[in-house]
Design a protein around this motif. Structure first.
Motif, short mmCIF file in Angstrom:
data_model
loop_
_atom_site.label_atom_id
_atom_site.label_comp_id
_atom_site.label_asym_id
_atom_site.label_seq_id
_atom_site.Cartn_x
_atom_site.Cartn_y
_atom_site.Cartn_z
N LEU A 230 0.81 -1.22 0.00
CA LEU A 230 0.00 0.00 0.00
C LEU A 230 0.84 1.26 0.00
O LEU A 230 0.43 2.30 -0.55
N ALA A 231 2.02 1.23 0.62
CA ALA A 231 2.89 2.40 0.63
C ALA A 231 3.34 2.74 -0.79
O ALA A 231 3.38 3.92 -1.18
N LEU A 232 3.65 1.73 -1.58
CA LEU A 232 4.07 1.98 -2.96
C LEU A 232 2.89 2.36 -3.84
O LEU A 232 3.05 3.05 -4.85
N ARG A 233 1.69 1.93 -3.45
CA ARG A 233 0.51 2.36 -4.19
C ARG A 233 0.31 3.86 -4.04
O ARG A 233 0.00 4.58 -4.99
N ALA A 234 0.54 4.36 -2.82
CA ALA A 234 0.47 5.80 -2.58
C ALA A 234 1.60 6.52 -3.32
O ALA A 234 1.42 7.61 -3.85
N SER A 235 2.77 5.86 -3.36
CA SER A 235 3.92 6.43 -4.07
C SER A 235 3.60 6.59 -5.55
O SER A 235 3.92 7.61 -6.16
N LYS A 236 2.95 5.58 -6.12
CA LYS A 236 2.60 5.66 -7.54
C LYS A 236 1.66 6.83 -7.81
O LYS A 236 1.81 7.56 -8.79
N GLY A 237 0.70 7.05 -6.86
CA GLY A 237 -0.20 8.17 -7.02
C GLY A 237 0.52 9.51 -6.96
O GLY A 237 0.25 10.42 -7.74
N ALA A 238 1.50 9.62 -6.05
CA ALA A 238 2.27 10.85 -5.93
C ALA A 238 3.08 11.11 -7.20
O ALA A 238 3.22 12.25 -7.64
N ASN A 239 3.61 10.06 -7.78
CA ASN A 239 4.42 10.22 -8.99
C ASN A 239 3.56 10.51 -10.22
O ASN A 239 3.98 11.23 -11.12
N LEU A 240 2.34 9.98 -10.24
CA LEU A 240 1.43 10.31 -11.34
C LEU A 240 1.12 11.80 -11.35
O LEU A 240 1.00 12.42 -12.41
N LYS A 241 1.01 12.37 -10.15
CA LYS A 241 0.78 13.82 -10.04
C LYS A 241 1.90 14.60 -10.70
O LYS A 241 1.69 15.68 -11.24
N ASN A 242 3.11 14.02 -10.66
CA ASN A 242 4.27 14.67 -11.26
C ASN A 242 4.62 14.08 -12.62
O ASN A 242 5.76 14.14 -13.06
N VAL A 272 3.28 -13.01 1.86
CA VAL A 272 3.74 -12.79 3.24
C VAL A 272 3.78 -11.33 3.66
O VAL A 272 3.80 -11.03 4.86
N ASN A 273 3.80 -10.39 2.71
CA ASN A 273 4.09 -9.00 3.09
C ASN A 273 3.06 -8.40 4.04
O ASN A 273 3.42 -7.73 5.01
N THR A 274 1.76 -8.64 3.80
CA THR A 274 0.77 -8.06 4.69
C THR A 274 0.67 -8.81 6.01
O THR A 274 0.25 -8.25 7.02
N GLN A 275 1.06 -10.09 6.04
CA GLN A 275 1.12 -10.82 7.30
C GLN A 275 2.16 -10.22 8.24
O GLN A 275 1.95 -10.14 9.44
N TYR A 276 3.28 -9.79 7.66
CA TYR A 276 4.38 -9.28 8.47
C TYR A 276 4.25 -7.79 8.77
O TYR A 276 4.85 -7.30 9.72
N ASP A 277 3.50 -7.05 7.95
CA ASP A 277 3.35 -5.61 8.14
C ASP A 277 1.94 -5.21 7.74
O ASP A 277 1.71 -4.68 6.66
N TYR A 278 1.01 -5.46 8.65
CA TYR A 278 -0.41 -5.19 8.37
C TYR A 278 -0.75 -3.76 8.77
O TYR A 278 -0.35 -3.30 9.83
N PRO A 279 -1.50 -3.01 7.94
CA PRO A 279 -2.06 -3.40 6.64
C PRO A 279 -1.22 -2.95 5.45
O PRO A 279 -1.56 -3.26 4.32
N LYS A 280 -0.13 -2.17 5.71
CA LYS A 280 0.60 -1.57 4.58
C LYS A 280 1.34 -2.60 3.72
O LYS A 280 1.46 -2.44 2.52
N GLY A 281 1.89 -3.63 4.34
CA GLY A 281 2.63 -4.63 3.57
C GLY A 281 3.88 -4.08 2.93
O GLY A 281 4.26 -4.48 1.83
N HIS A 282 4.54 -3.15 3.63
CA HIS A 282 5.69 -2.46 3.04
C HIS A 282 7.01 -2.84 3.70
O HIS A 282 8.04 -2.97 3.04
N THR A 283 6.99 -3.03 5.02
CA THR A 283 8.21 -3.38 5.77
C THR A 283 8.11 -4.84 6.18
O THR A 283 7.60 -5.16 7.25
N TYR A 284 8.57 -5.73 5.33
CA TYR A 284 8.35 -7.16 5.54
C TYR A 284 9.64 -7.97 5.51
O TYR A 284 9.59 -9.19 5.36
N PHE A 285 10.79 -7.31 5.67
CA PHE A 285 12.06 -8.00 5.48
C PHE A 285 12.77 -8.34 6.79
O PHE A 285 13.87 -8.88 6.77
N ARG A 286 12.13 -8.05 7.92
CA ARG A 286 12.78 -8.34 9.21
C ARG A 286 12.02 -9.47 9.91
O ARG A 286 12.07 -10.61 9.48
#
Length: 342
Positions: A230-242, A272-286
């Motif tokens: 979800l964090a990258l989904r927001a990132s994509k929206g920010a970049n579309l603006k630009n 696994v990403n949302t299991q480890y970092d709910y609900p964003k699914g962005h920080t899943y590497f630890r």
């Protein structure tokens, strides 16, 4: 914990070996200078300088170094906490194997993500100039006569883990290093580059793109991605603006694996990403589902660190899919005793 930063301290930008170092949390400007520091267990920080830091790294009992480049909207306290968590997981997996060293670049706080996301991209780009100087200083130190490279070489393997917008910092670092300091392209200096939830365009690793230097500088480049980040989904929206329409590398993996070098590996973390970092699914590497217990992404990263090779369990070329760890219950079977009839 040793760390390097280009955040401006309250004490000023002039380096003084042995001085106390205090992050100015209200100043997110990028310094062209970098500061080599050590953080004690009580939270106090001392500026020790590049020579002392490199000496400590060389003399450390650890076999490998992992440079950790954090993502956007991270403050120093959060970065140290994340780095310490990863360090603890590494020590639990194998003692004295991997030493984690954070690279702390200036970014805005979490309360203003939407408005300052574009500013953080600018900070990431500007930080590339500072950290390219760090790599150049390391190369000069490694080849210096004072370091006795022939009699007493530093044999530690160096790896990089870049998370989220930290991948932009990493990309710009190598791009600037190649542009300003090198004549024949970047040398192979990193054993593994782990690009986790990378907030950069998904064509960036292709030849001719800015990120190609990551491939040239690394034995392995491992991309971890998840389409429901979800964090990258927001990132994509920010970049579309630009007016930047390309998908993010951390969302889809490389745009076309046939166009990137053969040392690039793509790992799907959707399961696994949302299991480890709910609900964003962005920080899943630890940690995984339990804090302090490794998740399958960490285990995959650590296996690559130990072996220098990327495991392939799908049969697909340079592609893997990570699934949640499954616990197997052992059923005990009792053998019936039968009396033999005579």
């Amino acid at each position: 914990m040793l760390f390097i930063t280009n955040r401006i301290p309250e004490e000023g930008i002039k380096t003084e070996i042995g001085r106390s170092f205090t992050f100015d949390l209200f100043n997110a400007d990028c310094s062209k200078s970098v500061f080599y520091c050590e953080r004690k267990s009580n939270g106090s920080i001392t500026e020790i300088g590049s020579a002392a830091l490199l000496k400590k790294v060389k003399e450390a009992e650890y076999k490998q170094i992992l440079l950790y480049i954090h993502g956007f909207a991270n403050q120093p306290a959060d970065i140290f906490k994340a780095a310490q968590e990863f360090q603890s997981l590494c020590d639990k997996a194998k003692r004295k194997e991997v030493l984690v060293i954070p690279l702390i670049w200036p970014c805005s706080d979490e309360n203003s993500i939407a408005s300052n996301y574009w500013d953080d991209q600018k900070s990431a780009d500007a930080s590339g100039y500072a950290y390219s100087r760090v790599i150049q200083k390391f190369i000069e130190w490694r080849n210096s006569k004072d370091n006795d490279p022939e009699l007493d070489p530093c044999l530690k393997r160096i790896n990089v883990l870049a998370h989220s917008m930290g991948n932009r910092v990493y990309r710009e670092t190598l791009y600037n290093w190649n542009y300003y300091d090198l004549a024949d392209g970047v040398p192979l200096i990193f054993r593994n580059s782990f690009l986790v939830a990378a907030d950069v365009v998904n064509e960036t690793l292709e030849p001719g793109q800015k990120g190609e230097h990551i491939c040239n500088a690394s034995r392995n480049v491992v991309v971890y991605y998840a389409s429901d980040d979800l964090a990258l989904r927001a990132s994509k929206g920010a970049n579309l603006k630009n007016k930047i329409a390309s998908r993010r590398l951390g969302h889809s993996g490389p745009e076309d694996l046939t166009l990137v070098p053969k040392n690039v590996f793509s790992v799907d973390c959707d399961d696994v990403n949302t299991q480890y970092d709910y609900p964003k699914g962005h920080t899943y590497f630890r940690s995984g589902t339990r804090k302090g217990q490794p998740g399958v992404v960490f285990n995959h990263i650590f296996e690559v660190l130990l072996t220098g090779r990327v495991p392939d369990k799908t049969g697909l070329i340079n592609t893997s899919i990570l699934e949640p760890a499954r616990t197997t219950s052992k059923k005990t079977t009792r053998k019936k005793r039968t009396k033999s009839k005579k």
